[in-house]
Motif scaffolding. Structure first.
Motif, PDB file in Angstrom:
ATOM      1  N   VAL A  41       0.824  -1.208   0.000  1.00 32.02           N
ATOM      2  CA  VAL A  41       0.000   0.000   0.000  1.00 32.02           C
ATOM      3  C   VAL A  41       0.860   1.260   0.000  1.00 32.02           C
ATOM      4  CG1 VAL A  41      -1.742   1.296   1.312  1.00 32.02           C
ATOM      5  CG2 VAL A  41      -1.904  -1.198   1.133  1.00 32.02           C
ATOM      6  N   LYS A  42       2.008   1.179   0.631  1.00 32.33           N
ATOM      7  CA  LYS A  42       2.872   2.351   0.844  1.00 32.33           C
ATOM      8  C   LYS A  42       3.099   3.160  -0.429  1.00 32.33           C
ATOM      9  CE  LYS A  42       7.370   3.721   2.569  1.00 32.33           C
ATOM     10  NZ  LYS A  42       8.681   3.298   3.013  1.00 32.33           N
ATOM     11  N   ASP A  43       3.529   2.531  -1.485  1.00 32.56           N
ATOM     12  CA  ASP A  43       3.840   3.230  -2.742  1.00 32.56           C
ATOM     13  C   ASP A  43       2.861   2.855  -3.851  1.00 32.56           C
ATOM     14  OD1 ASP A  43       6.132   4.460  -1.641  1.00 32.56           O
ATOM     15  OD2 ASP A  43       7.270   2.621  -1.942  1.00 32.56           O
ATOM     16  N   ILE A  44       1.624   2.643  -3.482  1.00 33.23           N
ATOM     17  CA  ILE A  44       0.646   2.096  -4.433  1.00 33.23           C
ATOM     18  C   ILE A  44       0.472   2.970  -5.675  1.00 33.23           C
ATOM     19  CG2 ILE A  44      -1.418   3.117  -3.399  1.00 33.23           C
ATOM     20  CD1 ILE A  44      -2.724   0.318  -3.858  1.00 33.23           C
ATOM     21  N   GLN A  45       0.606   4.277  -5.523  1.00 35.08           N
ATOM     22  CA  GLN A  45       0.403   5.142  -6.677  1.00 35.08           C
ATOM     23  C   GLN A  45       1.667   5.326  -7.510  1.00 35.08           C
ATOM     24  OE1 GLN A  45      -1.445   7.832  -3.849  1.00 35.08           O
ATOM     25  NE2 GLN A  45      -2.918   8.252  -5.482  1.00 35.08           N
ATOM     26  N   ALA A  46       2.819   5.199  -6.884  1.00 34.35           N
ATOM     27  CA  ALA A  46       4.085   5.389  -7.599  1.00 34.35           C
ATOM     28  C   ALA A  46       4.625   4.083  -8.174  1.00 34.35           C
ATOM     29  CB  ALA A  46       5.124   6.008  -6.665  1.00 34.35           C
ATOM     30  N   ASN A  47       4.225   2.980  -7.605  1.00 30.90           N
ATOM     31  CA  ASN A  47       4.755   1.685  -8.006  1.00 30.90           C
ATOM     32  C   ASN A  47       3.650   0.871  -8.682  1.00 30.90           C
ATOM     33  OD1 ASN A  47       5.594  -1.046  -8.048  1.00 30.90           O
ATOM     34  ND2 ASN A  47       6.943  -0.735  -6.306  1.00 30.90           N
ATOM     35  N   GLY A  48       3.726   0.785 -10.001  1.00 27.72           N
ATOM     36  CA  GLY A  48       2.708   0.065 -10.761  1.00 27.72           C
ATOM     37  C   GLY A  48       2.580  -1.395 -10.375  1.00 27.72           C
ATOM     38  N   GLU A  49       3.700  -2.018 -10.001  1.00 23.36           N
ATOM     39  CA  GLU A  49       3.641  -3.429  -9.591  1.00 23.36           C
ATOM     40  C   GLU A  49       2.861  -3.589  -8.298  1.00 23.36           C
ATOM     41  OE1 GLU A  49       7.662  -4.847  -9.465  1.00 23.36           O
ATOM     42  OE2 GLU A  49       7.751  -5.103 -11.636  1.00 23.36           O
ATOM     43  N   ASN A  50       3.072  -2.683  -7.343  1.00 26.60           N
ATOM     44  CA  ASN A  50       2.304  -2.750  -6.098  1.00 26.60           C
ATOM     45  C   ASN A  50       0.819  -2.585  -6.368  1.00 26.60           C
ATOM     46  OD1 ASN A  50       4.649  -3.109  -4.690  1.00 26.60           O
ATOM     47  ND2 ASN A  50       4.482  -1.247  -3.476  1.00 26.60           N
ATOM     48  N   ALA A  51       0.481  -1.639  -7.228  1.00 25.17           N
ATOM     49  CA  ALA A  51      -0.921  -1.419  -7.573  1.00 25.17           C
ATOM     50  C   ALA A  51      -1.528  -2.672  -8.201  1.00 25.17           C
ATOM     51  CB  ALA A  51      -1.052  -0.226  -8.519  1.00 25.17           C
ATOM     52  N   GLU A  52      -0.786  -3.338  -9.067  1.00 25.46           N
ATOM     53  CA  GLU A  52      -1.280  -4.561  -9.706  1.00 25.46           C
ATOM     54  C   GLU A  52      -1.464  -5.685  -8.683  1.00 25.46           C
ATOM     55  OE1 GLU A  52      -2.350  -5.021 -12.791  1.00 25.46           O
ATOM     56  OE2 GLU A  52      -1.915  -2.936 -13.289  1.00 25.46           O
ATOM     57  N   ILE A  53      -0.519  -5.801  -7.748  1.00 26.63           N
ATOM     58  CA  ILE A  53      -0.626  -6.838  -6.719  1.00 26.63           C
ATOM     59  C   ILE A  53      -1.852  -6.581  -5.854  1.00 26.63           C
ATOM     60  CG2 ILE A  53       0.427  -7.722  -4.582  1.00 26.63           C
ATOM     61  CD1 ILE A  53       3.173  -7.365  -6.032  1.00 26.63           C
ATOM     62  N   VAL A  54      -2.029  -5.349  -5.417  1.00 26.21           N
ATOM     63  CA  VAL A  54      -3.171  -5.013  -4.571  1.00 26.21           C
ATOM     64  C   VAL A  54      -4.483  -5.271  -5.316  1.00 26.21           C
ATOM     65  CG1 VAL A  54      -4.382  -3.116  -3.410  1.00 26.21           C
ATOM     66  CG2 VAL A  54      -1.913  -3.399  -3.112  1.00 26.21           C
ATOM     67  N   GLN A  55      -4.547  -4.857  -6.558  1.00 23.73           N
ATOM     68  CA  GLN A  55      -5.766  -5.070  -7.338  1.00 23.73           C
ATOM     69  C   GLN A  55      -6.039  -6.566  -7.513  1.00 23.73           C
ATOM     70  OE1 GLN A  55      -5.961  -2.819 -10.956  1.00 23.73           O
ATOM     71  NE2 GLN A  55      -8.171  -3.040 -11.038  1.00 23.73           N
ATOM     72  N   ALA A  56      -4.995  -7.348  -7.750  1.00 24.02           N
ATOM     73  CA  ALA A  56      -5.165  -8.798  -7.910  1.00 24.02           C
ATOM     74  C   ALA A  56      -5.656  -9.447  -6.618  1.00 24.02           C
ATOM     75  CB  ALA A  56      -3.853  -9.438  -8.359  1.00 24.02           C
ATOM     76  N   VAL A  57      -5.105  -9.026  -5.482  1.00 24.22           N
ATOM     77  CA  VAL A  57      -5.553  -9.577  -4.196  1.00 24.22           C
ATOM     78  C   VAL A  57      -7.017  -9.221  -3.950  1.00 24.22           C
ATOM     79  CG1 VAL A  57      -5.251  -9.456  -1.684  1.00 24.22           C
ATOM     80  CG2 VAL A  57      -3.251  -9.649  -3.169  1.00 24.22           C
ATOM     81  N   ILE A  58      -7.390  -7.982  -4.263  1.00 19.48           N
ATOM     82  CA  ILE A  58      -8.780  -7.569  -4.094  1.00 19.48           C
ATOM     83  C   ILE A  58      -9.700  -8.410  -4.965  1.00 19.48           C
ATOM     84  CG2 ILE A  58     -10.421  -5.688  -4.516  1.00 19.48           C
ATOM     85  CD1 ILE A  58      -8.163  -3.758  -3.613  1.00 19.48           C
ATOM     86  N   GLN A  59      -9.340  -8.595  -6.224  1.00 18.93           N
ATOM     87  CA  GLN A  59     -10.171  -9.393  -7.135  1.00 18.93           C
ATOM     88  C   GLN A  59     -10.266 -10.843  -6.676  1.00 18.93           C
ATOM     89  OE1 GLN A  59      -8.319  -8.671 -10.930  1.00 18.93           O
ATOM     90  NE2 GLN A  59      -9.441  -6.765 -11.255  1.00 18.93           N
ATOM     91  N   LEU A  60      -9.147 -11.400  -6.250  1.00 21.69           N
ATOM     92  CA  LEU A  60      -9.132 -12.775  -5.760  1.00 21.69           C
ATOM     93  C   LEU A  60     -10.000 -12.903  -4.515  1.00 21.69           C
ATOM     94  CD1 LEU A  60      -8.008 -15.692  -5.762  1.00 21.69           C
ATOM     95  CD2 LEU A  60      -6.081 -14.809  -4.424  1.00 21.69           C
ATOM     96  N   GLY A  61      -9.789 -11.999  -3.569  1.00 20.83           N
ATOM     97  CA  GLY A  61     -10.574 -12.034  -2.340  1.00 20.83           C
ATOM     98  C   GLY A  61     -12.059 -11.902  -2.603  1.00 20.83           C
ATOM     99  N   LYS A  62     -12.433 -10.983  -3.456  1.00 24.30           N
ATOM    100  CA  LYS A  62     -13.853 -10.793  -3.799  1.00 24.30           C
ATOM    101  C   LYS A  62     -14.439 -12.042  -4.450  1.00 24.30           C
ATOM    102  CE  LYS A  62     -14.394  -6.497  -2.616  1.00 24.30           C
ATOM    103  NZ  LYS A  62     -15.279  -6.119  -1.551  1.00 24.30           N
ATOM    104  N   ALA A  63     -13.674 -12.661  -5.344  1.00 25.64           N
ATOM    105  CA  ALA A  63     -14.151 -13.879  -6.012  1.00 25.64           C
ATOM    106  C   ALA A  63     -14.398 -15.002  -5.012  1.00 25.64           C
ATOM    107  CB  ALA A  63     -13.139 -14.327  -7.071  1.00 25.64           C
ATOM    108  N   LEU A  64     -13.653 -14.983  -3.901  1.00 21.94           N
ATOM    109  CA  LEU A  64     -13.804 -16.016  -2.875  1.00 21.94           C
ATOM    110  C   LEU A  64     -14.716 -15.578  -1.738  1.00 21.94           C
ATOM    111  CD1 LEU A  64     -10.094 -17.204  -2.762  1.00 21.94           C
ATOM    112  CD2 LEU A  64     -12.030 -18.351  -3.855  1.00 21.94           C
ATOM    113  N   GLY A  65     -15.348 -14.416  -1.880  1.00 22.78           N
ATOM    114  CA  GLY A  65     -16.289 -13.936  -0.875  1.00 22.78           C
ATOM    115  C   GLY A  65     -15.645 -13.376   0.385  1.00 22.78           C
ATOM    116  N   LYS A  66     -14.429 -12.873   0.281  1.00 17.52           N
ATOM    117  CA  LYS A  66     -13.715 -12.332   1.441  1.00 17.52           C
ATOM    118  C   LYS A  66     -13.803 -10.806   1.459  1.00 17.52           C
ATOM    119  CE  LYS A  66     -12.018 -16.516   1.881  1.00 17.52           C
ATOM    120  NZ  LYS A  66     -12.833 -17.486   2.549  1.00 17.52           N
TER     121      LYS A  66
END
Length: 121
Positions: A41-66
């Protein structure tokens, strides 16, 4: 863990994405919430890889009902970005510094206008 959930206790995987967290836990353990580690989260706007990881975790979690909590939010821009990609909750210095139990009631009362402080004390 299932007995705890059966009693209404919600279970989270803290610091998801670091250390020993594993995708296998999402299938094996009865968890309700994934907490995304602040390191992403720290560099989410400056680091595209962090943003992609966070977005992927959110999508995965949502798909699993978390539910998803992002740790380490320090700026309004981070909170706005996280809301925009579907993060449910955020925690961090943007909202408040860590506090002891004696101050929680006052903090909540200040922002919610309730008499919660009296109920806690």
């Amino acid at each position: 863990m299932q007995a705890l959930r059966d009693r209404g206790i919600r279970i989270s995987i803290d610091d998801f994405g670091t250390g020993y967290s594993s995708l296998a836990y999402l299938q094996k353990l009865p968890v309700d919430t994934l907490k995304i580690d602040r390191v992403f989260v720290k560099d989410i706007q400056a680091n595209g890889e962090n943003a992609e990881i966070v977005q992927a975790v959110i999508q995965l979690g949502k798909a699993l009902g978390k539910d998803i909590i992002a740790e380490g939010c320090e700026t309004n821009a981070q909170v706005t970005f996280l809301k925009g990609i579907g993060c449910d909750f955020a925690q961090g210095y943007h909202f408040a510094e860590p506090m002891d139990v004696a101050h929680v009631g006052k903090f909540i009362t200040k922002f919610m206008g309730s008499d919660l402080e009296a109920m806690i004390n």
